[in-house]
Enzyme design. Structure first.
Site, PDB file in Angstrom:
ATOM      1  NE  ARG A  70      -3.639   2.263   2.494  1.00  0.00           N
ATOM      2  CZ  ARG A  70      -4.668   2.499   1.708  1.00  0.00           C
ATOM      3  NH1 ARG A  70      -5.047   1.608   0.819  1.00  0.00           N
ATOM      4  NH2 ARG A  70      -5.331   3.635   1.789  1.00  0.00           N
ATOM      5  CG  ASN A  77      -1.390   6.491  -7.444  1.00  0.00           C
ATOM      6  OD1 ASN A  77      -1.776   6.820  -8.559  1.00  0.00           O
ATOM      7  ND2 ASN A  77      -1.462   5.252  -6.992  1.00  0.00           N
ATOM      8  CD  GLN A  84      -2.061  14.489 -13.274  1.00  0.00           C
ATOM      9  OE1 GLN A  84      -3.141  14.568 -12.708  1.00  0.00           O
ATOM     10  NE2 GLN A  84      -1.842  13.655 -14.268  1.00  0.00           N
ATOM     11  CB  VAL A 101     -11.722  10.185 -10.561  1.00  0.00           C
ATOM     12  CG1 VAL A 101     -12.373   8.814 -10.687  1.00  0.00           C
ATOM     13  CG2 VAL A 101     -12.767  11.288 -10.778  1.00  0.00           C
ATOM     14  N   GLY A 102      -8.820   9.356  -9.457  1.00  0.00           N
ATOM     15  CA  GLY A 102      -7.824   8.274  -9.350  1.00  0.00           C
ATOM     16  C   GLY A 102      -7.497   7.961  -7.903  1.00  0.00           C
ATOM     17  CG  ASP A 131     -17.916   5.908  -2.360  1.00  0.00           C
ATOM     18  OD1 ASP A 131     -17.576   4.733  -2.520  1.00  0.00           O
ATOM     19  OD2 ASP A 131     -17.152   6.869  -2.597  1.00  0.00           O
ATOM     20  CG  HIS A 159     -13.442   6.621  -3.197  1.00  0.00           C
ATOM     21  ND1 HIS A 159     -14.708   6.099  -3.345  1.00  0.00           N
ATOM     22  CD2 HIS A 159     -12.718   6.104  -4.218  1.00  0.00           C
ATOM     23  CE1 HIS A 159     -14.750   5.316  -4.404  1.00  0.00           C
ATOM     24  NE2 HIS A 159     -13.547   5.294  -4.946  1.00  0.00           N
TER      25      HIS A 159
END
Lengths: 296, 296
Positions: A70, A77, A84, A101-102, A131, A159
């Site tokens: 993890r 990421n 970005q 969203v990713g 959700d 999320h």
């Protein structure tokens, strides 16, 4: 997403390895002959992709590979979303709004936000609308009511499977949802079903949620830009202002009404059942933040 | 597809081998929380799937496999569409309208129609709206005009590479399109680009057109049910009434205006360039019909 008469210039940002595929997407988008799609630009340069943009949907993320911890996933990421965020900071329109969203969406949004210090913090959000919509669908099915009768679900927190899908304020046909369903259904069926819906979709389809995630992203942007429906609210991951004891600055999902200042309004309904559920998802978000602390 | 306030009951017909995947689709559709989606039924029984339906979209077809001859492909699909035609004949609402998307769409539509003798012939159509939209997109790009300025493209004939994408009646900003572009561009670029767009998409994406085909199917149904835009028309494969010398009964793409009776109106514009192009696609359709003659 932005209304039936709003022309859109669409910039598509892809990694160079996918540049042929993105050209195919451009061809298909043109072939759709969408009345409001004015111009498409495809690029692998974030400074071109985000140039003057008013809305950024950060959809792409590194999926977890075999044997990947993890922590590794968070860090891989983090690289994408810090780059970005820097590009948004440098070239986006000063009124830009950002939807991440990713996954892990909340922490990715936090990273992008911290790498864009010249932009207001409340312009960075994470998607929990999927959700929220899953919660509406479950309550519709259980109650047998029409969807338009089902209102005021709240998704609290991350999320992820630690999220708290809350029905304490939900209504069906104007009546409290928890007066219509057993509390055991709420605790033992509704909550885990919504929390683990992503895994159930993967099991059934063999691949992740796609259409429903895309529909939720459109819903998120639509309601953020054009307002939530009267008498209802939606759920959205936003920068915490400390309400509900959530540490300030964490990207945490709250209910969201049309006006930003109403998002965190404290003291709605009976919170006796909330703290433990909200603490679990808060704890996970703080662990995620800790895992990327060198990047924020 | 049917307007923002039209509730829809959706029946999904799939082969038994795909029943797990279709359950995933049902889950995602529910999770979209679409306001107009009232009820979903998934089945592998055509008599249940088409029961009382008002609109049937026949999307699935057998793709061409390795070493498969065109004739084999026609016959494999003929089995699917004759069975679906029989089921429509037996159980669909008497006002049913049918759109065939699965290829070879025109001939598959013909087969379904011939297997549903109790339904009016003009209720069976084949999709050339994707080709039509591709034509609009090409002319938009070439002319530099906004899409809303580009009107009256016509796709004649078969949804295949023999189709004739016609600009003789097209306008851009009210001016004849062929007065704005070179006739060599029309003949040597526009026509082959539209005819071969499907192959170009496959080359770029590695997979067939999907989003643009879906968008075109929605457009087809929307305009058939709710009317074409004022001052414009669309293209649609319909049962020929013999106009333009096309043999009666063949499912051939014509321009389509709001009212069914205007579909084939003869004698529009200069047809000097049309006959040869229209004959090639007509010839192909007759060959296809001949290939399935035992089933119709």
């Amino acid at each position: 997403m932005l209304g039936v008469d709003q022309p859109v210039n669409l910039n598509l940002l892809e990694i160079p390895a996918a540049s042929a595929a993105v050209q195919g997407v451009v061809m298909e988008l043109n072939d759709c002959a969408f009345a409001t799609l004015n111009r498409i630009t495809a690029t692998s340069d974030a400074n071109e992709g985000f140039k003057d943009c008013n809305f950024a949907m950060l959809v792409g993320a590194r999926p977890r590979g075999p044997g990947m911890e993890r922590k590794d996933l968070l860090l891989e990421n983090a690289k994408i979303f810090s780059a970005q965020g820097k590009a948004l900071d440098a070239v986006a329109s000063r009124d830009v709004r950002v939807l991440v969203v990713g996954n892990p969406a909340n922490t990715n949004s936090l990273i992008a936000q911290h790498n864009a210090p010249s932009l207001p913090r409340n312009r960075f959000t994470a998607m929990t609308r999927l959700d929220h919509n899953r919660g509406l669908a479950q309550l519709k099915e259980k109650s047998g009511a029409a969807l338009e009768q089902v209102k005021k679900v709240i998704i609290w927190g991350n999320h992820s499977a630690t999220q708290y899908p809350d029905l304490h304020h939900a209504t069906v046909g104007g009546k409290p949802a928890l007066s219509l369903v057993d509390s055991s259904w709420f605790k033992d069926s509704f909550i885990p079903t919504v929390q683990q819906r992503g895994a159930a979709i993967i099991k059934a389809r063999g691949t992740s949620s796609a259409a429903s995630a895309a529909a939720a992203a459109l819903d998120h942007v639509h309601d953020w830009m054009l307002g939530t429906p009267p008498g209802d609210w939606v759920s959205m991951g936003v920068s915490s202002d400390g309400s509900y004891g959530i540490p300030e600055g964490v990207i945490y999902s709250y209910r969201y009404l049309q006006e930003r200042r109403l998002q965190h309004r404290a003291g709605i309904g009976d919170q006796r059942f909330q703290p433990r559920k909200m603490q679990a998802t808060q704890r996970e978000l703080l662990e995620e933040r800790d895992g990327v602390k060198d990047l924020i």
